[in-house]
Design an enzyme around this catalytic site. Structure first.
Site, PDB file in Angstrom:
ATOM      1  CD  GLU A   1      65.172  36.282  78.918  1.00 16.92           C
ATOM      2  OE1 GLU A   1      65.198  35.986  77.722  1.00 16.92           O
ATOM      3  OE2 GLU A   1      65.662  35.550  79.805  1.00 16.92           O
TER       4      GLU A   1
ATOM      5  CG  HIS B   1      61.331  37.475  75.080  1.00 18.39           C
ATOM      6  ND1 HIS B   1      62.052  36.766  74.144  1.00 18.39           N
ATOM      7  CD2 HIS B   1      62.007  37.349  76.249  1.00 18.39           C
ATOM      8  CE1 HIS B   1      63.108  36.222  74.726  1.00 18.39           C
ATOM      9  NE2 HIS B   1      63.104  36.554  75.993  1.00 18.39           N
TER      10      HIS B   1
ATOM     11  CB  CYS C   1      63.609  37.747  67.836  1.00 15.05           C
ATOM     12  SG  CYS C   1      62.000  37.377  68.501  1.00 15.05           S
TER      13      CYS C   1
HETATM   14  O1  SUG Z   1      64.995  32.652  73.915  1.00 15.07           O
HETATM   15  N1  SUG Z   1      64.585  30.493  71.154  1.00 15.07           N
HETATM   16  C1  SUG Z   1      64.742  31.841  71.672  1.00 15.07           C
HETATM   17  C2  SUG Z   1      63.909  32.829  70.877  1.00 15.07           C
HETATM   18  C3  SUG Z   1      64.205  34.242  71.250  1.00 15.07           C
HETATM   19  C4  SUG Z   1      63.269  35.216  70.611  1.00 15.07           C
HETATM   20  N2  SUG Z   1      63.608  36.524  70.969  1.00 15.07           N
HETATM   21  C5  SUG Z   1      62.731  37.531  71.191  1.00 15.07           C
HETATM   22  N3  SUG Z   1      61.443  37.311  71.369  1.00 15.07           N
HETATM   23  N4  SUG Z   1      63.190  38.716  71.287  1.00 15.07           N
HETATM   24  C6  SUG Z   1      64.348  31.908  73.156  1.00 15.07           C
HETATM   25  O2  SUG Z   1      63.389  31.221  73.535  1.00 15.07           O
HETATM   26  C7  SUG Z   1      65.123  28.124  70.962  1.00 15.07           C
HETATM   27  C8  SUG Z   1      66.362  27.294  70.769  1.00 15.07           C
HETATM   28  C9  SUG Z   1      66.055  25.852  70.509  1.00 15.07           C
HETATM   29  O3  SUG Z   1      65.022  25.352  70.953  1.00 15.07           O
HETATM   30  O4  SUG Z   1      66.881  25.166  69.846  1.00 15.07           O
HETATM   31  C10 SUG Z   1      65.416  29.533  71.515  1.00 15.07           C
HETATM   32  O5  SUG Z   1      66.370  29.706  72.252  1.00 15.07           O
END
Ligand code: SUG
Length: 446
Positions: free
Chosen positions: A174, A250, A369
């Site tokens: 990730e 994460h 993020c």
């Molecule tokens: O991978 N949300 C992302 C959020 C990523 C956050 N990044 C970090 N923590 N670095 C994920 O879960 C949700 C999309 C949706 O539900 O439409 C999403 O992909």
């Protein structure tokens, strides 16, 4: 400024929506099907970028991806004209269709892992795009992410680009969301912390039982090998499976570091004491601040709700550090109290700045993020694609570009509108010219 850390934020794409795609990510699930504002989301992101540039930081922009991802839908057997592919996929397989429309590349902390030249054997900055295998919608990103990173850091004398790890859950990666670098000065060798959720090849080890552990130890080790890091400067730390099961999908939801500061929750890691010992040993004699937040100060639920740790810690020109926090932290009394007193702790953190990034927060993406950190020297800074850097003129240009191409509101039902695909491609084609990226998207390569 001989060496510093730049932040490359993901520009929110024109299809930003809430589809509830990420099991294990509480915000994504609880906002499923809410209506979104791509225009507001992109502008909130641009305002944060501009504010960091105004604070004297080097700030860059990473282009979003082409969505709806017609090529991926064709790979799954949907055929005919582009409009036909969208219509039949939306009707026959709505969940897969929505996954192929996600603007999730905006969270560039998941774009790649980056090791600065001071840490690597060949003295180059190394990039490995994250394969993001755990979620189908995110697994569509690495190829184009690689294209965008190569077009942004486009000098092979300074930058080394690797292919993402094998697309398999054993090597689930990730990116920088599970990677933090501690150092005294950005240009000196640092200690790279790789935080993983499970062991892929040893099932006797602890693992979460409710929600997925997206990152494996084996993936982290492969990235460290590819980047030519020395074992002396790497620490592998297992995330606490219990916090993954509470929604810490994460590590950057529960810990963040900058230079000689590690800011983390006492429940973040499986064996915090031995991890901290190894960090101290590898960091050497230089001053190190391990700022641990106890559960009775802020519990895990409040940390997840507010994103206290999904903050950016940045070093200002005068050497003091500032925290870049989401306004959600102001709305949680315990968290706000903690941050209001943080300057009194004996660390370099002296300021807190709050930003409204709520459009992104509703999908579980806070300030940290939204950015990929790249520590670099002045020469490396000169060598990268200068058109991707934020300044007053670029801020104006990108805001106008958003005004011209983005919708004010978007519902999941709008994703099948063939006009949205045309709007999105028109916008991205223009953006590649603004940022001088060349042809990075599949639709530009037909
Ligand atoms: O991978 N949300 C992302 C959020 C990523 C956050 N990044 C970090 N923590 N670095 C994920 O879960 C949700 C999309 C949706 O539900 O439409 C999403 O992909």
């Amino acid at each position: 400024m001989k060496q510093f850390e730049a932040n490359f934020d993901g520009l929110v794409g024109p299809t930003h929506n809430y589809a509830g795609l990420s099991v294990g990510n509480v915000a994504s699930l609880s906002n499923a099907s809410a209506s979104s504002s791509p225009k507001q989301a992109a502008k909130q992101g641009l305002r944060k970028m501009k504010a960091l540039a105004d604070l004297g930081m080097v700030q860059g922009v990473l282009a979003p991806q082409e969505r709806p991802d017609v090529m991926s839908l064709r790979r799954l057997g949907f055929s005919g004209s582009d409009a036909n592919v969208l219509a039949s996929a939306a009707k026959q397989a709505p969940a897969i269709f929505q996954a192929c429309c996600s603007a999730s590349s905006m969270w560039t902390a998941n774009a790649a892992t980056v090791s600065p030249s001071a840490d690597t054997e060949d003295g180059k900055v190394h990039f490995t795009p994250a394969n993001l295998t755990n979620k189908y919608h995110r697994s569509l990103e690495p190829q184009v992410t690689g294209n965008i990173l190569k077009a942004t850091f486009n000098d092979s004398h300074y930058f080394s680009h690797h292919t993402h790890l094998p697309d398999n859950e054993h090597f689930g990666d990730e990116g920088a969301a599970n990677h933090t670098r501690l150092c005294s000065e950005y240009g000196e060798a640092g200690v790279e912390l790789f935080v993983y959720g499970r062991h892929a090849f040893d099932h006797s080890k602890p693992a979460p039982t409710k929600f997925p552990a997206r990152q494996t130890l084996e993936a982290s080790q492969a990235v460290a090998r590819l980047h030519g890091l020395s074992d002396k400067n790497v620490v592998y730390i297992q995330q606490n499976p219990d916090v993954i099961d509470q929604g810490v999908f994460h590590n950057d939801v529960i810990a963040v570091g900058n230079q000689n500061v590690l800011f983390y929750h006492e429940q973040a890691f499986l064996d915090s004491a031995s991890a901290m010992d190894e960090i101290k040993r590898k960091f050497g004699h230089n001053e190190l601040h391990l700022l641990c937040v106890k559960t009775d100060e802020v519990n895990v639920e409040d940390a997840i709700r507010s994103y206290l740790f999904n903050t950016q810690i940045i070093t200002l020109a005068n050497g003091e550090m500032a925290i870049i926090a989401p306004t959600n932290c102001q709305e949680n009394p315990n968290v706000y109290k903690y941050l209001s007193n943080i300057a009194a702790q004996h660390t370099p953190i002296k300021h807190v700045h709050y930003f409204d990034v709520k459009e992104s927060m509703r999908n579980g993406g806070g300030p940290a993020c939204l950015r990929l950190r790249v520590a670099m020297t002045a020469e490396e800074h000169q060598a990268l694609n200068q058109h991707t850097l934020m300044n007053d003129a670029q801020f104006e240009r990108l805001n106008t570009w958003v005004d011209n191409h983005y919708r004010d509101t978007l519902n999941v039902a709008d994703l099948a509108d063939p006009q949205l695909l045309i709007e999105s491609r028109t916008a991205l084609d223009e953006l590649t010219q603004l940022l001088k990226l060349g042809s990075v998207y599949p639709f530009q390569q037909d």
